[in-house]
Write an enzyme that holds these catalytic residues in place. Structure first.
Site, PDB file in Angstrom:
ATOM      1  N   LYS A   1       0.816  -1.223   0.000  1.00 17.66           N
ATOM      2  CA  LYS A   1       0.000   0.000   0.000  1.00 17.66           C
ATOM      3  C   LYS A   1       0.844   1.265   0.000  1.00 17.66           C
ATOM      4  O   LYS A   1       0.359   2.338  -0.338  1.00 17.66           O
ATOM      5  CB  LYS A   1      -0.954   0.000   1.202  1.00 17.66           C
ATOM      6  CG  LYS A   1      -2.053  -1.046   1.045  1.00 17.66           C
ATOM      7  CD  LYS A   1      -3.169  -0.870   2.041  1.00 17.66           C
ATOM      8  CE  LYS A   1      -4.288  -1.858   1.748  1.00 17.66           C
ATOM      9  NZ  LYS A   1      -5.293  -1.921   2.797  1.00 17.66           N
TER      10      LYS A   1
ATOM     11  N   LYS B   1      -5.275 -10.709  -5.816  1.00 11.77           N
ATOM     12  CA  LYS B   1      -6.482 -10.976  -5.012  1.00 11.77           C
ATOM     13  C   LYS B   1      -7.583  -9.953  -5.318  1.00 11.77           C
ATOM     14  O   LYS B   1      -7.293  -8.808  -5.683  1.00 11.77           O
ATOM     15  CB  LYS B   1      -6.136 -11.012  -3.523  1.00 11.77           C
ATOM     16  CG  LYS B   1      -5.964  -9.674  -2.904  1.00 11.77           C
ATOM     17  CD  LYS B   1      -6.056  -9.691  -1.382  1.00 11.77           C
ATOM     18  CE  LYS B   1      -5.981  -8.243  -0.969  1.00 11.77           C
ATOM     19  NZ  LYS B   1      -6.244  -7.888   0.360  1.00 11.77           N
TER      20      LYS B   1
ATOM     21  N   LYS C   1     -11.367  -4.441  -2.593  1.00 10.19           N
ATOM     22  CA  LYS C   1     -12.419  -3.415  -2.603  1.00 10.19           C
ATOM     23  C   LYS C   1     -11.958  -2.178  -3.350  1.00 10.19           C
ATOM     24  O   LYS C   1     -12.748  -1.418  -3.864  1.00 10.19           O
ATOM     25  CB  LYS C   1     -12.735  -2.967  -1.163  1.00 10.19           C
ATOM     26  CG  LYS C   1     -13.424  -3.982  -0.297  1.00 10.19           C
ATOM     27  CD  LYS C   1     -13.861  -3.310   1.023  1.00 10.19           C
ATOM     28  CE  LYS C   1     -13.828  -4.280   2.178  1.00 10.19           C
ATOM     29  NZ  LYS C   1     -12.687  -4.132   3.067  1.00 10.19           N
TER      30      LYS C   1
HETATM   31  P1  TYM Z   1     -10.437  -6.230   4.924  1.00  9.48           P
HETATM   32  O1  TYM Z   1     -11.492  -5.223   5.229  1.00  9.48           O
HETATM   33  O2  TYM Z   1      -9.477  -5.932   3.837  1.00  9.48           O
HETATM   34  O3  TYM Z   1     -11.116  -7.611   4.573  1.00  9.48           O
HETATM   35  C1  TYM Z   1     -12.090  -8.201   5.420  1.00  9.48           C
HETATM   36  C2  TYM Z   1     -11.900  -9.706   5.460  1.00  9.48           C
HETATM   37  O4  TYM Z   1     -11.978 -10.257   4.144  1.00  9.48           O
HETATM   38  C3  TYM Z   1     -10.816 -11.028   3.846  1.00  9.48           C
HETATM   39  N1  TYM Z   1     -10.511 -10.862   2.413  1.00  9.48           N
HETATM   40  C4  TYM Z   1     -10.511 -11.860   1.524  1.00  9.48           C
HETATM   41  N2  TYM Z   1     -10.745 -13.189   1.657  1.00  9.48           N
HETATM   42  C5  TYM Z   1     -10.674 -13.946   0.528  1.00  9.48           C
HETATM   43  N3  TYM Z   1     -10.376 -13.436  -0.690  1.00  9.48           N
HETATM   44  C6  TYM Z   1     -10.128 -12.113  -0.871  1.00  9.48           C
HETATM   45  N4  TYM Z   1      -9.854 -11.627  -2.076  1.00  9.48           N
HETATM   46  C7  TYM Z   1     -10.190 -11.262   0.274  1.00  9.48           C
HETATM   47  N5  TYM Z   1     -10.005  -9.925   0.460  1.00  9.48           N
HETATM   48  C8  TYM Z   1     -10.199  -9.697   1.777  1.00  9.48           C
HETATM   49  C9  TYM Z   1      -9.713 -10.438   4.735  1.00  9.48           C
HETATM   50  O5  TYM Z   1      -8.689 -11.372   4.959  1.00  9.48           O
HETATM   51  C10 TYM Z   1     -10.491 -10.106   5.990  1.00  9.48           C
HETATM   52  O6  TYM Z   1     -10.617 -11.250   6.819  1.00  9.48           O
HETATM   53  N6  TYM Z   1      -7.029  -5.655   8.534  1.00  9.48           N
HETATM   54  C11 TYM Z   1      -8.304  -6.247   8.201  1.00  9.48           C
HETATM   55  C12 TYM Z   1      -9.429  -5.779   9.106  1.00  9.48           C
HETATM   56  C13 TYM Z   1      -9.176  -5.922  10.572  1.00  9.48           C
HETATM   57  C14 TYM Z   1      -9.228  -7.126  11.308  1.00  9.48           C
HETATM   58  C15 TYM Z   1      -8.953  -6.743  12.681  1.00  9.48           C
HETATM   59  C16 TYM Z   1      -9.446  -8.459  10.980  1.00  9.48           C
HETATM   60  C17 TYM Z   1      -8.898  -4.895  11.426  1.00  9.48           C
HETATM   61  N7  TYM Z   1      -8.772  -5.397  12.698  1.00  9.48           N
HETATM   62  C18 TYM Z   1      -8.911  -7.690  13.681  1.00  9.48           C
HETATM   63  C19 TYM Z   1      -9.391  -9.403  12.008  1.00  9.48           C
HETATM   64  C20 TYM Z   1      -9.133  -9.022  13.338  1.00  9.48           C
HETATM   65  C21 TYM Z   1      -8.660  -5.879   6.782  1.00  9.48           C
HETATM   66  O7  TYM Z   1      -8.163  -4.937   6.235  1.00  9.48           O
HETATM   67  O8  TYM Z   1      -9.651  -6.639   6.254  1.00  9.48           O
END
Ligand code: TYM
Length: 327
Positions: free
Chosen positions: A111, A192, A195
């Site tokens: 990023k 991957k 969003k």
């Molecule tokens: P975020 O918002 O990017 O994504 C949310 C969840 O979706 C999963 N994910 C995917 N799984 C499969 N294929 C994909 N292409 C894909 N893209 C995203 C992510 O692995 C995630 O589980 N840092 C985290 C948010 C967060 C969090 C936490 C998660 C903040 N604090 C504490 C767990 C525990 C994030 O940016 O997820």
């Protein structure tokens, strides 16, 4: 009872990767575990956000949690910024982490690469994530595979803090699905699904219209040999579509391969449009009802009250261990 914590950033519309990789697991876990599901708005401002969109997406993610089947009677749903302990503990953890380990995070590298000015929050991001998890004495964190490294760092920080100051935090385990932990972009199946990718056809959002879903799937990148076979290395596009088909239909990948052994990609794609559209239309019907109801904000207030109680206890425990004066 085991405690579960996970979060989703309100940085855009949730896509089927978020759903399959993470949120679908949340729905299963709420039956047997004490679950906390958070909309991590503080994380999303590590990169610039339009305030109106942030407001909208935060409530959208909360409503989508419920639309896919998270039941506020079984699990706690809340917004991260409603629990100030997240920000406070993240500072305490930042002071117990190192520049070296934070710089090694691949998400930070991705990023920040090519940017002249890298926001400090983007660098500190994993310490806030560790705070989210550790505040709830979490045992299990269900996520997609892209979060594995952040979870390893969370464990390292918790172990280090416990060793320095005495037993304070539960050391959490990560839970990553065997199939679907990394759904790939439809236009570029070696990356991957995300969003924030520029091309909207690269993903299917849970709120896409049938026409948008059709366009993304029919235009998705596949190879030219027209053979429907799961082979991630040589056929990443068709393998990604097979994974999505399997997770939405409940059929196994060999069952789907067999069903389409005499057909081409066009037929598979057309049927996949039907499968995905059918599942998402059910979710969307529920979403719009919840999103417009007064109940949504009440559920989020109740969720925040419960989360604050637990988080404040853990925060006080950590502050005492560090030697802060607690009156
Ligand atoms: P975020 O918002 O990017 O994504 C949310 C969840 O979706 C999963 N994910 C995917 N799984 C499969 N294929 C994909 N292409 C894909 N893209 C995203 C992510 O692995 C995630 O589980 N840092 C985290 C948010 C967060 C969090 C936490 C998660 C903040 N604090 C504490 C767990 C525990 C994030 O940016 O997820």
């Amino acid at each position: 009872m085991k405690r579960v914590f996970s979060g989703v950033q309100p940085t855009g519309n949730i896509h089927i990767g978020n759903y399959i990789g993470a949120i679908k697991q949340f729905v299963e876990l709420q039956e047997t575990m004490d679950c906390f599901f958070c909309v991590v708005d503080l994380h999303s401002i590590t990169l610039p956000q339009n305030p109106e969109e942030l407001y909208k997406h935060t409530l959208d993610v909360a409503a989508l949690y419920m639309a896919v089947g998270i039941d506020p009677k079984k699990a706690t749903i809340f917004i991260q910024s409603h629990v100030p302990a997240h920000t406070e503990l993240s500072w305490l953890l930042l002071c117990n982490s190192y520049m070296g380990e934070l710089s090694r995070m691949t998400q930070f590298k991705d990023k920040s690469s090519g940017k002249d000015a890298v926001p400090t929050g983007l660098f500190a991001y994993p310490a806030l994530m560790a705070a989210d998890i550790l505040l709830y004495d979490t045992h299990i964190v269900p996520v997609g595979s892209d979060q594995k490294q952040h979870l390893e760092l969370t464990r390292d920080i918790a172990i280090r803090f416990n060793n320095r100051f005495g037993e304070t935090f539960v050391v959490p385990d990560v839970k990553i699905k065997e199939v679907g932990a990394k759904i790939m972009a439809l236009d570029e199946p070696t990356k991957k699904m995300s969003k924030s990718a520029e091309n909207p056809l690269s993903r299917i959002s849970l709120l896409d219209t049938p026409a948008q879903i059709k366009k993304s799937i029919m235009k998705s990148t596949t190879d030219s040999d027209n053979e429907i076979r799961y082979d991630v290395e040589n056929k990443p596009g068709i393998s990604n579509l097979l994974t999505i088909y399997s997770l939405f239909s409940g059929l196994t990948i060999p069952e789907i391969e067999n069903k389409y052994k005499d057909s081409g990609y066009g037929t598979l794609k057309k049927d996949l449009v039907e499968v995905v559209t059918g599942s998402l239309s059910e979710i969307q019907d529920k979403f719009y009802k919840i999103r417009e109801s007064e109940e949504l904000k009440i559920i989020l207030q109740e969720g925040a009250a419960k989360a604050n109680t637990i988080a404040n206890e853990t925060l006080a425990r950590a502050k005492k261990k560090l030697g802060f004066v607690m009156l």
